[in-house]
Scaffold this motif. Structure first.
Motif, PDB file in Angstrom:
ATOM      1  N   ALA A   1     -49.330  -7.230   0.401  1.00 17.24           N
ATOM      2  CA  ALA A   1     -48.198  -8.253   0.296  1.00 17.24           C
ATOM      3  C   ALA A   1     -48.168  -8.532  -1.221  1.00 17.24           C
ATOM      4  CB  ALA A   1     -48.703  -9.244   0.978  1.00 17.24           C
ATOM      5  N   ASP A   2     -49.185  -8.620  -2.141  1.00  9.67           N
ATOM      6  CA  ASP A   2     -48.943  -8.685  -3.393  1.00  9.67           C
ATOM      7  C   ASP A   2     -48.038  -7.702  -4.401  1.00  9.67           C
ATOM      8  OD1 ASP A   2     -50.597 -10.744  -3.303  1.00  9.67           O
ATOM      9  OD2 ASP A   2     -52.392 -10.049  -4.135  1.00  9.67           O
ATOM     10  N   GLU A   3     -48.563  -6.458  -3.830  1.00  9.47           N
ATOM     11  CA  GLU A   3     -47.663  -5.083  -4.533  1.00  9.47           C
ATOM     12  C   GLU A   3     -45.886  -5.348  -3.811  1.00  9.47           C
ATOM     13  OE1 GLU A   3     -49.399  -2.841  -6.651  1.00  9.47           O
ATOM     14  OE2 GLU A   3     -47.139  -2.634  -7.239  1.00  9.47           O
ATOM     15  N   LEU A   4     -45.890  -5.682  -2.610  1.00 10.96           N
ATOM     16  CA  LEU A   4     -44.455  -5.852  -2.319  1.00 10.96           C
ATOM     17  C   LEU A   4     -43.927  -6.756  -3.158  1.00 10.96           C
ATOM     18  CD1 LEU A   4     -42.429  -5.270  -0.178  1.00 10.96           C
ATOM     19  CD2 LEU A   4     -43.337  -6.752   1.414  1.00 10.96           C
ATOM     20  N   ALA A   5     -44.791  -8.057  -3.479  1.00 13.15           N
ATOM     21  CA  ALA A   5     -44.037  -9.270  -4.044  1.00 13.15           C
ATOM     22  C   ALA A   5     -43.617  -8.652  -5.258  1.00 13.15           C
ATOM     23  CB  ALA A   5     -45.002 -10.218  -4.046  1.00 13.15           C
ATOM     24  N   ALA A   6     -44.597  -8.068  -6.069  1.00 17.52           N
ATOM     25  CA  ALA A   6     -44.325  -7.421  -7.352  1.00 17.52           C
ATOM     26  C   ALA A   6     -43.431  -6.521  -7.379  1.00 17.52           C
ATOM     27  CB  ALA A   6     -45.590  -6.690  -8.001  1.00 17.52           C
ATOM     28  N   ILE A   7     -43.105  -5.660  -6.344  1.00 14.46           N
ATOM     29  CA  ILE A   7     -42.011  -4.545  -6.339  1.00 14.46           C
ATOM     30  C   ILE A   7     -40.651  -5.399  -6.333  1.00 14.46           C
ATOM     31  CG2 ILE A   7     -40.917  -2.922  -5.055  1.00 14.46           C
ATOM     32  CD1 ILE A   7     -43.859  -1.591  -4.917  1.00 14.46           C
TER      33      ILE A   7
ATOM     34  N   ARG B   1     -52.337  -7.131   7.898  1.00 14.45           N
ATOM     35  CA  ARG B   1     -50.906  -7.663   8.091  1.00 14.45           C
ATOM     36  C   ARG B   1     -49.673  -7.134   7.247  1.00 14.45           C
ATOM     37  NH1 ARG B   1     -50.476 -12.413  10.367  1.00 14.45           N
ATOM     38  NH2 ARG B   1     -48.859 -13.077   9.160  1.00 14.45           N
ATOM     39  N   CYS B   2     -48.586  -7.209   7.833  1.00 15.99           N
ATOM     40  CA  CYS B   2     -47.271  -6.443   7.420  1.00 15.99           C
ATOM     41  C   CYS B   2     -46.641  -7.745   6.937  1.00 15.99           C
ATOM     42  CB  CYS B   2     -46.591  -6.001   8.470  1.00 15.99           C
ATOM     43  SG  CYS B   2     -47.226  -4.659   9.049  1.00 15.99           S
ATOM     44  N   ALA B   3     -46.134  -7.701   5.472  1.00 17.72           N
ATOM     45  CA  ALA B   3     -45.225  -8.944   4.992  1.00 17.72           C
ATOM     46  C   ALA B   3     -44.164  -8.373   4.885  1.00 17.72           C
ATOM     47  CB  ALA B   3     -45.887  -9.009   3.388  1.00 17.72           C
ATOM     48  N   SER B   4     -42.967  -9.377   4.799  1.00 18.47           N
ATOM     49  CA  SER B   4     -41.529  -8.888   4.715  1.00 18.47           C
ATOM     50  C   SER B   4     -41.213  -9.016   3.290  1.00 18.47           C
ATOM     51  CB  SER B   4     -40.681  -9.680   5.916  1.00 18.47           C
ATOM     52  OG  SER B   4     -39.312  -9.557   5.578  1.00 18.47           O
ATOM     53  N   ALA B   5     -40.396  -8.208   2.759  1.00 19.08           N
ATOM     54  CA  ALA B   5     -39.640  -8.184   1.717  1.00 19.08           C
ATOM     55  C   ALA B   5     -38.803  -9.580   1.606  1.00 19.08           C
ATOM     56  CB  ALA B   5     -38.672  -7.296   1.163  1.00 19.08           C
ATOM     57  N   ARG B   6     -38.696 -10.249   2.617  1.00 20.07           N
ATOM     58  CA  ARG B   6     -37.589 -11.461   2.684  1.00 20.07           C
ATOM     59  C   ARG B   6     -38.576 -12.693   2.251  1.00 20.07           C
ATOM     60  NH1 ARG B   6     -32.378 -12.431   3.536  1.00 20.07           N
ATOM     61  NH2 ARG B   6     -32.114 -14.593   3.831  1.00 20.07           N
ATOM     62  N   GLN B   7     -39.919 -12.373   2.262  1.00 21.17           N
ATOM     63  CA  GLN B   7     -40.603 -13.656   1.638  1.00 21.17           C
ATOM     64  C   GLN B   7     -40.589 -13.888   0.397  1.00 21.17           C
ATOM     65  OE1 GLN B   7     -43.945 -11.945   4.949  1.00 21.17           O
ATOM     66  NE2 GLN B   7     -44.931 -13.604   3.853  1.00 21.17           N
ATOM     67  N   PHE B   8     -40.192 -12.747  -0.170  1.00 22.44           N
ATOM     68  CA  PHE B   8     -40.299 -12.676  -1.710  1.00 22.44           C
ATOM     69  C   PHE B   8     -38.905 -12.743  -2.260  1.00 22.44           C
ATOM     70  CE2 PHE B   8     -43.686 -10.106  -0.067  1.00 22.44           C
ATOM     71  CZ  PHE B   8     -44.684 -11.057  -0.156  1.00 22.44           C
ATOM     72  N   GLY B   9     -37.878 -13.499  -1.657  1.00 21.76           N
ATOM     73  CA  GLY B   9     -36.529 -13.720  -2.120  1.00 21.76           C
ATOM     74  C   GLY B   9     -35.486 -12.991  -1.335  1.00 21.76           C
TER      75      GLY B   9
ATOM     76  N   TRP C   1     -39.874  -6.959  -9.475  1.00 21.72           N
ATOM     77  CA  TRP C   1     -39.444  -6.030 -10.542  1.00 21.72           C
ATOM     78  C   TRP C   1     -38.081  -5.444 -10.295  1.00 21.72           C
ATOM     79  CZ3 TRP C   1     -37.428  -0.824 -10.909  1.00 21.72           C
ATOM     80  CH2 TRP C   1     -37.734  -0.211 -12.047  1.00 21.72           C
ATOM     81  N   CYS C   2     -37.668  -5.425  -9.065  1.00 22.43           N
ATOM     82  CA  CYS C   2     -36.473  -4.737  -8.530  1.00 22.43           C
ATOM     83  C   CYS C   2     -35.423  -5.747  -8.750  1.00 22.43           C
ATOM     84  CB  CYS C   2     -36.281  -4.402  -7.074  1.00 22.43           C
ATOM     85  SG  CYS C   2     -37.260  -2.986  -6.801  1.00 22.43           S
ATOM     86  N   ALA C   3     -35.590  -7.156  -8.326  1.00 20.61           N
ATOM     87  CA  ALA C   3     -34.723  -8.159  -8.691  1.00 20.61           C
ATOM     88  C   ALA C   3     -34.475  -8.190 -10.410  1.00 20.61           C
ATOM     89  CB  ALA C   3     -35.202  -9.285  -8.035  1.00 20.61           C
TER      90      ALA C   3
ATOM     91  N   GLY D   1     -42.243 -17.150   8.708  1.00 24.18           N
ATOM     92  CA  GLY D   1     -42.058 -18.662   7.957  1.00 24.18           C
ATOM     93  C   GLY D   1     -40.969 -18.673   6.916  1.00 24.18           C
ATOM     94  N   VAL D   2     -40.019 -17.777   7.108  1.00 27.69           N
ATOM     95  CA  VAL D   2     -38.893 -17.872   6.003  1.00 27.69           C
ATOM     96  C   VAL D   2     -37.517 -18.114   6.890  1.00 27.69           C
ATOM     97  CG1 VAL D   2     -39.868 -16.254   4.560  1.00 27.69           C
ATOM     98  CG2 VAL D   2     -38.504 -15.192   6.408  1.00 27.69           C
ATOM     99  N   GLY D   3     -36.510 -18.713   6.270  1.00 29.74           N
ATOM    100  CA  GLY D   3     -35.465 -19.308   6.625  1.00 29.74           C
ATOM    101  C   GLY D   3     -34.482 -18.162   6.487  1.00 29.74           C
TER     102      GLY D   3
END
Ligand code: PLP
Length: 402
Positions: free
Chosen positions: A180-186, A211-219, A189-191, A84-86
């Motif tokens: 997903a929450d930890e990936l979002a937090a990382i 479920r696998c989240a993509s880092a793209r969902q978080f920026g 933090w990295c950004a 669901g990300v552009g």
């Protein structure tokens, strides 16, 4: 002796075992390769049809360095459909496997001496490439407590902010998936710390409930690494891709043009078909087989005395503690290959400190072969024990190799 420091790279031990297993197959004809992450199936039928058409109808010359636009569009659409990300097609660079993409990312993202972090255990080629390019390797020791994945707390605890962090979920060798929450937090933090997050998502599509989240969902600040090798069962087609933050697009394109010119044209022509609905149905069938293999393996590992392994949430690996059998996993893997024809990956490839007591078992092949391999291992371990201890069953003895 190498002419350059870059050439003094550690072997990718899995590839050395693959070579030994091929030799075993030539000499004995009985090798079972549980050492490599290679689905035992060809590319989906839709891809084979598209490749045949491309062979007869297209010139298949060089493409643009960043890849065929139609493929870049198709990959961008995959992110909209699956997460669901552009994604703009111009964010996508098509590479020679994700391996080629990782090298381009390291070259474009870091200078020699830059600290680049990754997990231990982790994917060996990352460690070896980081070192070969003269970057400083920062290893984050991970374990059960964090599902073998990095955390913001680990990054905060480092003496300096790394220039980059490589994260793989599902991971190789453990198969674990980051929350997903930890990936979002990382990603956040990295950004915030100008640390380039490189998110290896090449095992997405192969998971067993989580479920696998993509880092793209978080920026858009991270590099996302994708590949047709694993879920799409197309290892030898050497087709991967990067989703790049804006500042890396042009440098990566320039490096790609100079280093590889482009990814293989035939693979690029056929690749869009890998995302067709018919291909997905076929590939989900493979994932169902991996799930059955996983159940079989986890059920039978205790027969080898193996009771401690990372929870294989995804991918097709079990990273197992074999400390009761050896403290030299490399030597042990070669002994096992010699006596049974079964090839396993030594843990030292993934973890140079604690991997001496670990092996990685790959379960993406044929179910009957996996069962046969475990029978052979049970028989072999039985033959190594003093008489009277866990003798192999008659069935195992019958199937055991001389
Ligand atoms: C975590 C991980 N990343 C990258 C790769 C490289 O894959 P490829 O170059 O075939 O896309 C592998 C291969 O096993 C892997 O396990």
């Amino acid at each position: 002796m190498s002419r350059s420091q870059r050439g003094e790279v550690e072997p990718f031990h899995v590839m050395e075992v693959v070579k030994a297993a091929a030799e075993r197959q030539r000499t004995h004809g009985d090798a079972i390769a549980l050492c490599v992450g290679q689905p035992g199936t060809p590319a989906p039928a839709a891809v084979l049809t598209a490749a045949a058409a491309a062979l007869s109808e297209q010139q298949l010359g060089y493409t643009e360095a960043a890849g065929e636009w139609a493929l870049r569009e198709r990959i961008a659409r995959h992110y909209a459909d699956s997460y669901g990300v552009g994604v703009d097609p111009s964010d996508v660079v098509v590479t020679t496997g994700s391996s080629g993409g990782f090298l381009l990312t390291l070259l474009a993202g870091f200078d020699p001496g830059d600290p680049v972090a990754m997990t231990r255990p982790g994917y060996p080629a990352y460690r070896n490439d980081i070192l070969s390019l003269g970057c400083r390797l920062v290893e984050l020791a991970v374990g059960e407590q964090t599902r073998y994945q990095p955390t913001v707390a680990m990054l905060e605890a480092l003496p300096e902010v790394p220039a980059g962090l490589v994260l793989a979920s599902p991971s190789n060798p453990t198969g674990t998936i980051i929350d997903a929450d930890e990936l979002a937090a990382i990603a956040g933090w990295c950004a915030a710390h100008e640390c380039l997050l490189i998110s290896d998502e090449i095992y997405h599509g192969i998971s067993y409930g989580r479920r696998c989240a993509s880092a793209r969902q978080f920026g858009t600040a991270s590099v996302v690494v994708g590949s047709l090798s694993k879920y799409h069962s197309m290892t030898g087609w050497r087709l991967g891709w990067l989703l790049l933050p804006e500042q890396l697009r042009r440098p990566v394109e320039l490096l790609q043009g100079n280093l590889a010119i482009c990814a293989p044209a035939l693979s690029q022509a056929a690749a869009p078909a890998a995302f067709d609905a018919s291909a997905t149905t076929e590939l989900d069938g493979h994932v169902a087989r991996y799930a059955r293999n996983r159940d079989l393996l986890l059920r039978r590992l205790p027969e080898l005395g193996i009771t401690s392994f990372a929870p294989p949430d995804g991918a097709f690996y079990a990273y197992c503690d074999v400390g009761h059998l050896t403290d030299d996993s490399r030597r042990w893997c070669y002994q096992v290959l010699e006596h049974t024809g079964v090839a396993l990956a030594p843990g030292i490839d993934f973890d140079t400190i604690d991997g001496h007591r670990k092996v990685r078992v790959s379960f993406c092949g044929d179910t009957t072969e996996l069962d046969e391999a475990i029978d052979r291992l049970v028989g072999y371990l039985g033959s190594c024990r003093p008489a009277g201890h866990n003798q192999p069953t008659d069935r195992q003895r019958r199937r055991q190799l001389s």
